[in-house]
Write a protein that holds these residues in place. Structure first.
Motif, mmCIF file in Angstrom:
data_model
loop_
_atom_site.group_PDB
_atom_site.id
_atom_site.type_symbol
_atom_site.label_atom_id
_atom_site.label_comp_id
_atom_site.label_asym_id
_atom_site.label_seq_id
_atom_site.Cartn_x
_atom_site.Cartn_y
_atom_site.Cartn_z
ATOM 1 N N ALA A 93 9.501 -12.974 -15.483
ATOM 2 C CA ALA A 93 9.041 -13.923 -14.463
ATOM 3 C C ALA A 93 8.352 -13.197 -13.312
ATOM 4 C CB ALA A 93 10.213 -14.745 -13.941
ATOM 5 N N PHE A 94 8.857 -12.027 -12.946
ATOM 6 C CA PHE A 94 8.246 -11.256 -11.861
ATOM 7 C C PHE A 94 6.834 -10.825 -12.246
ATOM 8 C CE2 PHE A 94 7.463 -7.412 -9.352
ATOM 9 C CZ PHE A 94 7.818 -7.841 -8.083
ATOM 10 N N VAL A 95 6.685 -10.357 -13.478
ATOM 11 C CA VAL A 95 5.366 -9.932 -13.956
ATOM 12 C C VAL A 95 4.412 -11.117 -14.025
ATOM 13 C CG1 VAL A 95 4.128 -9.072 -15.984
ATOM 14 C CG2 VAL A 95 6.152 -7.868 -15.153
ATOM 15 N N THR A 96 4.906 -12.250 -14.481
ATOM 16 C CA THR A 96 4.080 -13.457 -14.547
ATOM 17 C C THR A 96 3.563 -13.839 -13.159
ATOM 18 O OG1 THR A 96 5.260 -14.295 -16.485
ATOM 19 C CG2 THR A 96 4.045 -15.906 -15.165
ATOM 20 N N ALA A 97 4.447 -13.762 -12.157
ATOM 21 C CA ALA A 97 4.048 -14.074 -10.780
ATOM 22 C C ALA A 97 3.033 -13.066 -10.253
ATOM 23 C CB ALA A 97 5.280 -14.104 -9.879
ATOM 24 N N ALA A 98 3.220 -11.800 -10.601
ATOM 25 C CA ALA A 98 2.285 -10.757 -10.162
ATOM 26 C C ALA A 98 0.908 -10.962 -10.795
ATOM 27 C CB ALA A 98 2.834 -9.383 -10.517
ATOM 28 N N LYS A 99 0.894 -11.281 -12.077
ATOM 29 C CA LYS A 99 -0.378 -11.529 -12.771
ATOM 30 C C LYS A 99 -1.102 -12.745 -12.190
ATOM 31 C CE LYS A 99 0.482 -9.488 -17.329
ATOM 32 N NZ LYS A 99 0.655 -9.773 -18.778
ATOM 33 N N ALA A 100 -0.340 -13.747 -11.790
ATOM 34 C CA ALA A 100 -0.930 -14.951 -11.218
ATOM 35 C C ALA A 100 -1.674 -14.638 -9.921
ATOM 36 C CB ALA A 100 0.152 -16.000 -10.964
ATOM 37 N N ARG A 101 -1.280 -13.555 -9.277
ATOM 38 C CA ARG A 101 -1.969 -13.109 -8.062
ATOM 39 C C ARG A 101 -3.123 -12.163 -8.370
ATOM 40 N NH1 ARG A 101 -0.168 -9.883 -4.394
ATOM 41 N NH2 ARG A 101 -1.847 -10.618 -3.060
ATOM 42 N N GLY A 102 -3.319 -11.863 -9.634
ATOM 43 C CA GLY A 102 -4.387 -10.956 -10.018
ATOM 44 C C GLY A 102 -4.005 -9.492 -9.959
ATOM 45 N N LEU A 103 -2.704 -9.222 -9.876
ATOM 46 C CA LEU A 103 -2.239 -7.835 -9.850
ATOM 47 C C LEU A 103 -2.173 -7.273 -11.270
ATOM 48 C CD1 LEU A 103 0.700 -8.233 -7.306
ATOM 49 C CD2 LEU A 103 -1.492 -7.130 -6.855
ATOM 50 N N PRO A 104 -2.485 -5.991 -11.443
ATOM 51 C CA PRO A 104 -2.334 -5.363 -12.762
ATOM 52 C C PRO A 104 -0.852 -5.151 -13.058
ATOM 53 C CG PRO A 104 -3.069 -3.744 -11.142
ATOM 54 C CD PRO A 104 -3.060 -5.067 -10.441
ATOM 55 N N ALA A 105 -0.305 -5.954 -13.927
ATOM 56 C CA ALA A 105 1.137 -5.922 -14.187
ATOM 57 C C ALA A 105 1.401 -6.049 -15.676
ATOM 58 C CB ALA A 105 1.846 -7.049 -13.431
ATOM 59 N N ALA A 106 2.499 -5.428 -16.120
ATOM 60 C CA ALA A 106 2.857 -5.469 -17.538
ATOM 61 C C ALA A 106 4.365 -5.614 -17.699
ATOM 62 C CB ALA A 106 2.362 -4.207 -18.248
ATOM 63 N N TYR A 107 4.749 -6.470 -18.616
ATOM 64 C CA TYR A 107 6.146 -6.649 -18.995
ATOM 65 C C TYR A 107 6.397 -5.793 -20.225
ATOM 66 C CZ TYR A 107 10.217 -9.064 -21.023
ATOM 67 O OH TYR A 107 11.435 -9.372 -21.582
ATOM 68 N N GLY B 62 -4.310 -4.182 -6.377
ATOM 69 C CA GLY B 62 -4.505 -2.904 -7.052
ATOM 70 C C GLY B 62 -3.220 -2.164 -7.343
ATOM 71 N N THR B 63 -2.103 -2.575 -6.733
ATOM 72 C CA THR B 63 -0.818 -1.946 -7.036
ATOM 73 C C THR B 63 -0.449 -2.232 -8.485
ATOM 74 O OG1 THR B 63 -0.079 -2.271 -4.748
ATOM 75 C CG2 THR B 63 1.621 -1.780 -6.395
ATOM 76 N N ARG B 64 -0.177 -1.198 -9.244
ATOM 77 C CA ARG B 64 0.135 -1.349 -10.663
ATOM 78 C C ARG B 64 1.640 -1.556 -10.821
ATOM 79 N NH1 ARG B 64 -3.546 0.289 -14.231
ATOM 80 N NH2 ARG B 64 -2.049 1.321 -15.600
ATOM 81 N N ILE B 65 2.002 -2.585 -11.580
ATOM 82 C CA ILE B 65 3.407 -2.976 -11.712
ATOM 83 C C ILE B 65 3.806 -2.993 -13.182
ATOM 84 C CG2 ILE B 65 5.071 -4.833 -11.314
ATOM 85 C CD1 ILE B 65 3.193 -5.737 -9.003
ATOM 86 N N GLY C 48 0.791 -1.221 0.000
ATOM 87 C CA GLY C 48 0.000 0.000 0.000
ATOM 88 C C GLY C 48 0.822 1.268 0.000
ATOM 89 N N LEU C 49 2.131 1.157 0.223
ATOM 90 C CA LEU C 49 2.984 2.348 0.225
ATOM 91 C C LEU C 49 3.056 2.949 -1.176
ATOM 92 C CD1 LEU C 49 5.070 4.254 1.569
ATOM 93 C CD2 LEU C 49 6.822 2.548 1.056
ATOM 94 N N LEU C 50 3.138 2.103 -2.190
ATOM 95 C CA LEU C 50 3.272 2.546 -3.576
ATOM 96 C C LEU C 50 2.013 2.177 -4.359
ATOM 97 C CD1 LEU C 50 6.906 1.247 -4.096
ATOM 98 C CD2 LEU C 50 6.229 3.638 -3.780
ATOM 99 N N ASP C 51 1.459 3.151 -5.064
ATOM 100 C CA ASP C 51 0.302 2.885 -5.918
ATOM 101 C C ASP C 51 0.726 2.277 -7.247
ATOM 102 O OD1 ASP C 51 -1.967 4.176 -4.324
ATOM 103 O OD2 ASP C 51 -0.492 5.787 -4.404
#
Length: 251
Positions: free
Chosen positions: A210-224, A189-192, A147-150
């Motif tokens: 790989a980091f983005v793939t792991a983030a997406k697997a958690r349902g985080l909005p992430a983009a490589y 909700g943290t955008r990565i 929650g520190l970083l949006d």
């Protein structure tokens, strides 16, 4: 001829005032340079390891450019623990000779500085931009301080520290925290974004992907975001990172 006491006191006060102005760029504990002003958003830019030595100031230009284009935005170019910025301005802590220094203690100093900056600026949105070692720290901080970083923009990230060291044929870093270990704790909700040059032979693209793939697997909005023809250096990636940062400011 000795100066009158009243004039001496005046000069002393002026010198103290100038020193305080130089230190006032940050509410602490880490130092840095602020560009722009306003609470539309706070962008904190964290430099890499500066392996060749010298001051850690290459991210100042990026911070200045984002501040000029993102009106009403405060952009802080942070100096990591143990590093020196302009005119000998040094942040507290140790960088351990620029080795094995993405530690719990150093991450805490970065996180505390971001917390203090956000409170001082009064920003409703906080965006972290880190390059190389700075990306490693912000990637872990996103999970350690949910929650520190949006938004988190990781540039040339060694996101899996043990695998990164092994692939480069280097000895293991036993004290550094790996972003890959903290993906599961990043706030919903943290955008990565993970930006990396497709020619990067230091922090290989596979670690960002790989980091983005792991983030997406958690349902985080992430983009490589691979950048064609770019290598590890920030210069070749800066324009892409500027565009992403301005996009996040505008959201």
């Amino acid at each position: 001829m000795p100066l009158p006491l009243s004039l001496f006191r005046l000069i002393a006060l002026l010198v103290l005032g100038l020193a305080n102005m130089a230190m006032a760029q940050s509410p602490g504990p880490l130092n840095g340079q602020m560009f722009g002003a306003g609470n539309r958003a706070l962008v904190v830019v964290v430099h890499g390891d500066v392996s060749k030595g010298g001051p850690a100031t290459y991210h100042y230009d990026f911070a200045e450019q984002v501040a000029k284009q993102g009106k009403g935005t405060s952009v802080f170019a942070l100096i990591r623990p143990g590093y020196t910025g302009e005119k000998g301005q040094k942040s507290p802590g140790s960088n351990n000779g620029r080795s094995d220094h993405y530690t719990k203690q150093n991450n805490a100093l970065v996180a505390q500085t971001i917390q203090n900056l956000a409170k001082t600026v009064g920003a409703s949105k906080v965006i972290g931009v880190g390059h190389s070692g700075g990306a490693a720290q912000l990637g872990a901080i996103a999970g350690l301080y949910p929650g520190l970083l949006d938004s988190v923009i990781l540039v040339s990230c060694p996101c899996n520290i043990p695998a990164w060291r092994a692939k480069r044929g280097k000895s293991a870093w036993k004290n550094s925290l790996s972003p890959s270990d903290y993906v599961g704790s990043i706030a919903r909700g943290t955008r990565i974004f993970a930006v990396v040059g497709d020619k990067d032979t230091n922090t290989y693209p596979e670690f960002s992907e790989a980091f983005v793939t792991a983030a997406k697997a958690r349902g985080l909005p992430a983009a490589y975001v691979p950048v064609k023809g770019a290598s590890h250096g920030f210069d070749g990636l800066q324009r892409t990172v500027e565009q992403l940062t301005l996009q996040e400011i505008a959201k």
